[in-house]
Write a protein that holds these residues in place. Structure first.
Motif, PDB file in Angstrom:
ATOM      1  N   LEU A 165       0.851  -1.187   0.000  1.00  0.00           N
ATOM      2  CA  LEU A 165       0.000   0.000   0.000  1.00  0.00           C
ATOM      3  C   LEU A 165       0.885   1.234   0.000  1.00  0.00           C
ATOM      4  O   LEU A 165       1.815   1.331   0.809  1.00  0.00           O
ATOM      5  CB  LEU A 165      -0.907   0.011   1.225  1.00  0.00           C
ATOM      6  CG  LEU A 165      -1.812  -1.203   1.423  1.00  0.00           C
ATOM      7  CD1 LEU A 165      -2.562  -1.096   2.747  1.00  0.00           C
ATOM      8  CD2 LEU A 165      -2.785  -1.342   0.279  1.00  0.00           C
ATOM      9  N   VAL A 166       0.586   2.168  -0.887  1.00  0.00           N
ATOM     10  CA  VAL A 166       1.375   3.390  -0.981  1.00  0.00           C
ATOM     11  C   VAL A 166       0.431   4.590  -0.941  1.00  0.00           C
ATOM     12  O   VAL A 166      -0.395   4.772  -1.840  1.00  0.00           O
ATOM     13  CB  VAL A 166       2.216   3.420  -2.264  1.00  0.00           C
ATOM     14  CG1 VAL A 166       2.994   4.738  -2.350  1.00  0.00           C
ATOM     15  CG2 VAL A 166       3.160   2.228  -2.319  1.00  0.00           C
ATOM     16  N   GLU A 167       0.576   5.411   0.108  1.00  0.00           N
ATOM     17  CA  GLU A 167      -0.243   6.600   0.256  1.00  0.00           C
ATOM     18  C   GLU A 167       0.405   7.792  -0.450  1.00  0.00           C
ATOM     19  O   GLU A 167       1.628   7.861  -0.586  1.00  0.00           O
ATOM     20  CB  GLU A 167      -0.438   6.970   1.735  1.00  0.00           C
ATOM     21  CG  GLU A 167      -1.078   5.901   2.590  1.00  0.00           C
ATOM     22  CD  GLU A 167      -0.047   5.103   3.375  1.00  0.00           C
ATOM     23  OE1 GLU A 167      -0.383   4.555   4.433  1.00  0.00           O
ATOM     24  OE2 GLU A 167       1.109   5.034   2.915  1.00  0.00           O
ATOM     25  N   SER A 168      -0.444   8.727  -0.856  1.00  0.00           N
ATOM     26  CA  SER A 168       0.034   9.984  -1.425  1.00  0.00           C
ATOM     27  C   SER A 168      -1.024  11.053  -1.182  1.00  0.00           C
ATOM     28  O   SER A 168      -2.162  10.732  -0.832  1.00  0.00           O
ATOM     29  CB  SER A 168       0.306   9.840  -2.930  1.00  0.00           C
ATOM     30  OG  SER A 168      -0.870   9.475  -3.613  1.00  0.00           O
ATOM     31  N   GLY A 169      -0.623  12.312  -1.364  1.00  0.00           N
ATOM     32  CA  GLY A 169      -1.579  13.408  -1.277  1.00  0.00           C
ATOM     33  C   GLY A 169      -1.497  14.245  -0.022  1.00  0.00           C
ATOM     34  O   GLY A 169      -2.215  15.242   0.111  1.00  0.00           O
ATOM     35  N   GLY A 170      -0.646  13.854   0.913  1.00  0.00           N
ATOM     36  CA  GLY A 170      -0.513  14.654   2.124  1.00  0.00           C
ATOM     37  C   GLY A 170       0.206  15.961   1.839  1.00  0.00           C
ATOM     38  O   GLY A 170       0.700  16.197   0.736  1.00  0.00           O
ATOM     39  N   GLY A 171       0.246  16.820   2.855  1.00  0.00           N
ATOM     40  CA  GLY A 171       0.940  18.091   2.691  1.00  0.00           C
ATOM     41  C   GLY A 171       0.554  19.076   3.765  1.00  0.00           C
ATOM     42  O   GLY A 171      -0.056  18.711   4.778  1.00  0.00           O
ATOM     43  N   LEU A 172       0.927  20.323   3.518  1.00  0.00           N
ATOM     44  CA  LEU A 172       0.637  21.415   4.437  1.00  0.00           C
ATOM     45  C   LEU A 172      -0.522  22.232   3.874  1.00  0.00           C
ATOM     46  O   LEU A 172      -0.493  22.628   2.707  1.00  0.00           O
ATOM     47  CB  LEU A 172       1.874  22.297   4.600  1.00  0.00           C
ATOM     48  CG  LEU A 172       1.713  23.592   5.397  1.00  0.00           C
ATOM     49  CD1 LEU A 172       1.357  23.283   6.843  1.00  0.00           C
ATOM     50  CD2 LEU A 172       2.994  24.420   5.312  1.00  0.00           C
ATOM     51  N   VAL A 173      -1.517  22.493   4.708  1.00  0.00           N
ATOM     52  CA  VAL A 173      -2.693  23.241   4.271  1.00  0.00           C
ATOM     53  C   VAL A 173      -3.162  24.135   5.414  1.00  0.00           C
ATOM     54  O   VAL A 173      -2.951  23.800   6.585  1.00  0.00           O
ATOM     55  CB  VAL A 173      -3.808  22.274   3.817  1.00  0.00           C
ATOM     56  CG1 VAL A 173      -4.297  21.416   4.963  1.00  0.00           C
ATOM     57  CG2 VAL A 173      -4.948  23.012   3.147  1.00  0.00           C
ATOM     58  N   ARG A 181      -6.849  15.645  -0.672  1.00  0.00           N
ATOM     59  CA  ARG A 181      -7.359  14.328  -1.056  1.00  0.00           C
ATOM     60  C   ARG A 181      -6.210  13.337  -0.982  1.00  0.00           C
ATOM     61  O   ARG A 181      -5.218  13.484  -1.699  1.00  0.00           O
ATOM     62  CB  ARG A 181      -7.924  14.347  -2.465  1.00  0.00           C
ATOM     63  CG  ARG A 181      -8.639  13.044  -2.839  1.00  0.00           C
ATOM     64  CD  ARG A 181      -8.942  12.987  -4.299  1.00  0.00           C
ATOM     65  NE  ARG A 181      -9.910  11.948  -4.644  1.00  0.00           N
ATOM     66  CZ  ARG A 181      -9.982  11.370  -5.843  1.00  0.00           C
ATOM     67  NH1 ARG A 181      -9.147  11.730  -6.797  1.00  0.00           N
ATOM     68  NH2 ARG A 181     -10.899  10.451  -6.070  1.00  0.00           N
ATOM     69  N   LEU A 182      -6.356  12.362  -0.111  1.00  0.00           N
ATOM     70  CA  LEU A 182      -5.366  11.307   0.015  1.00  0.00           C
ATOM     71  C   LEU A 182      -5.741  10.136  -0.883  1.00  0.00           C
ATOM     72  O   LEU A 182      -6.916   9.823  -1.050  1.00  0.00           O
ATOM     73  CB  LEU A 182      -5.264  10.822   1.458  1.00  0.00           C
ATOM     74  CG  LEU A 182      -4.976  11.874   2.529  1.00  0.00           C
ATOM     75  CD1 LEU A 182      -4.807  11.193   3.889  1.00  0.00           C
ATOM     76  CD2 LEU A 182      -3.758  12.698   2.189  1.00  0.00           C
ATOM     77  N   SER A 183      -4.719   9.491  -1.421  1.00  0.00           N
ATOM     78  CA  SER A 183      -4.905   8.284  -2.209  1.00  0.00           C
ATOM     79  C   SER A 183      -4.044   7.174  -1.635  1.00  0.00           C
ATOM     80  O   SER A 183      -2.980   7.429  -1.065  1.00  0.00           O
ATOM     81  CB  SER A 183      -4.520   8.519  -3.668  1.00  0.00           C
ATOM     82  OG  SER A 183      -5.323   9.504  -4.271  1.00  0.00           O
ATOM     83  N   CYS A 184      -4.502   5.948  -1.802  1.00  0.00           N
ATOM     84  CA  CYS A 184      -3.742   4.776  -1.367  1.00  0.00           C
ATOM     85  C   CYS A 184      -3.835   3.750  -2.486  1.00  0.00           C
ATOM     86  O   CYS A 184      -4.902   3.165  -2.715  1.00  0.00           O
ATOM     87  CB  CYS A 184      -4.310   4.229  -0.073  1.00  0.00           C
ATOM     88  SG  CYS A 184      -3.595   2.657   0.435  1.00  0.00           S
ATOM     89  N   ALA A 185      -2.716   3.546  -3.159  1.00  0.00           N
ATOM     90  CA  ALA A 185      -2.666   2.598  -4.268  1.00  0.00           C
ATOM     91  C   ALA A 185      -2.167   1.250  -3.775  1.00  0.00           C
ATOM     92  O   ALA A 185      -1.117   1.172  -3.125  1.00  0.00           O
ATOM     93  CB  ALA A 185      -1.753   3.127  -5.368  1.00  0.00           C
ATOM     94  N   ALA A 186      -2.912   0.220  -4.087  1.00  0.00           N
ATOM     95  CA  ALA A 186      -2.547  -1.131  -3.681  1.00  0.00           C
ATOM     96  C   ALA A 186      -1.964  -1.894  -4.864  1.00  0.00           C
ATOM     97  O   ALA A 186      -2.410  -1.740  -6.000  1.00  0.00           O
ATOM     98  CB  ALA A 186      -3.767  -1.867  -3.146  1.00  0.00           C
ATOM     99  N   SER A 187      -0.975  -2.706  -4.590  1.00  0.00           N
ATOM    100  CA  SER A 187      -0.371  -3.561  -5.612  1.00  0.00           C
ATOM    101  C   SER A 187      -0.101  -4.933  -5.028  1.00  0.00           C
ATOM    102  O   SER A 187      -0.055  -5.092  -3.804  1.00  0.00           O
ATOM    103  CB  SER A 187       0.921  -2.942  -6.142  1.00  0.00           C
ATOM    104  OG  SER A 187       1.867  -2.814  -5.110  1.00  0.00           O
ATOM    105  N   GLY A 188       0.077  -5.894  -5.889  1.00  0.00           N
ATOM    106  CA  GLY A 188       0.362  -7.250  -5.437  1.00  0.00           C
ATOM    107  C   GLY A 188      -0.808  -8.192  -5.634  1.00  0.00           C
ATOM    108  O   GLY A 188      -0.625  -9.336  -6.024  1.00  0.00           O
ATOM    109  N   ARG A 189      -1.994  -7.729  -5.296  1.00  0.00           N
ATOM    110  CA  ARG A 189      -3.209  -8.484  -5.566  1.00  0.00           C
ATOM    111  C   ARG A 189      -4.397  -7.540  -5.424  1.00  0.00           C
ATOM    112  O   ARG A 189      -4.288  -6.477  -4.810  1.00  0.00           O
ATOM    113  CB  ARG A 189      -3.355  -9.684  -4.626  1.00  0.00           C
ATOM    114  CG  ARG A 189      -3.536  -9.353  -3.180  1.00  0.00           C
ATOM    115  CD  ARG A 189      -3.836 -10.598  -2.361  1.00  0.00           C
ATOM    116  NE  ARG A 189      -3.890 -10.324  -0.939  1.00  0.00           N
ATOM    117  CZ  ARG A 189      -4.981  -9.891  -0.320  1.00  0.00           C
ATOM    118  NH1 ARG A 189      -6.086  -9.669  -0.993  1.00  0.00           N
ATOM    119  NH2 ARG A 189      -4.953  -9.671   0.984  1.00  0.00           N
ATOM    120  N   THR A 190      -5.508  -7.970  -5.945  1.00  0.00           N
ATOM    121  CA  THR A 190      -6.698  -7.146  -5.828  1.00  0.00           C
ATOM    122  C   THR A 190      -7.212  -7.133  -4.389  1.00  0.00           C
ATOM    123  O   THR A 190      -7.131  -8.141  -3.670  1.00  0.00           O
ATOM    124  CB  THR A 190      -7.808  -7.642  -6.756  1.00  0.00           C
ATOM    125  OG1 THR A 190      -8.959  -6.807  -6.599  1.00  0.00           O
ATOM    126  CG2 THR A 190      -8.196  -9.076  -6.441  1.00  0.00           C
TER     127      THR A 190
END
Length: 125
Positions: free
Chosen positions: A4-12, A19-28
């Motif tokens: 699982l790899v998160e992205s989208g964080g930051g300073l606001v 909007r945070l995203s979490c991309a999964a790989s390896g299997r569905t």
């Protein structure tokens, strides 16, 4: 092996959105519950929101209800967290997670066994 790899964080600024995203790989993960959790300095990791495999069933922490929306796109194997009306107390490292056990939608992070590396969200006042 799921990753699982998160992205989208930051300073606001307070009142802003991320909007945070979490991309999964390896299997569905279309058959697995998923969730967002957060951990602020000196505090335990706690639920933000969790979502069932179909995306129709969700549970939110009281502190984020009405401001955050969890969703998933099983065709992209991706989990999202739309965060609006951010407050300084939302500052934390945000983690996405899933669990191998099928069924159920627990709130306790101890019931999830696969975690991303986390993404920092900082909300300034």
């Amino acid at each position: 092996q799921v990753q699982l790899v998160e992205s989208g964080g930051g300073l606001v600024q307070a009142g802003g959105s991320l909007r945070l995203s979490c991309a999964a790989s390896g299997r569905t993960l279309r058959n697995n519950a998923m969730g967002w959790f957060r951990q602020a300095p000196g505090k335990e990791r706690d639920i933000v929101a969790v979502i069932g495999r179909s995306g129709f069933i969700t549970t939110y922490a009281d502190s984020v209800k009405g401001r955050f929306t969890i969703s998933r796109d099983n065709t992209k194997n991706t989990l999202y967290l739309q965060m609006n009306g951010l407050k300084p107390e939302d500052t934390a490292v945000y983690y996405c997670a899933t669990r191998a056990t099928l069924g159920g939608l627990p709130r306790d992070p101890r019931d999830y066994d696969t975690w991303g590396q986390g993404t920092q969200v900082t909300v300034s006042s």
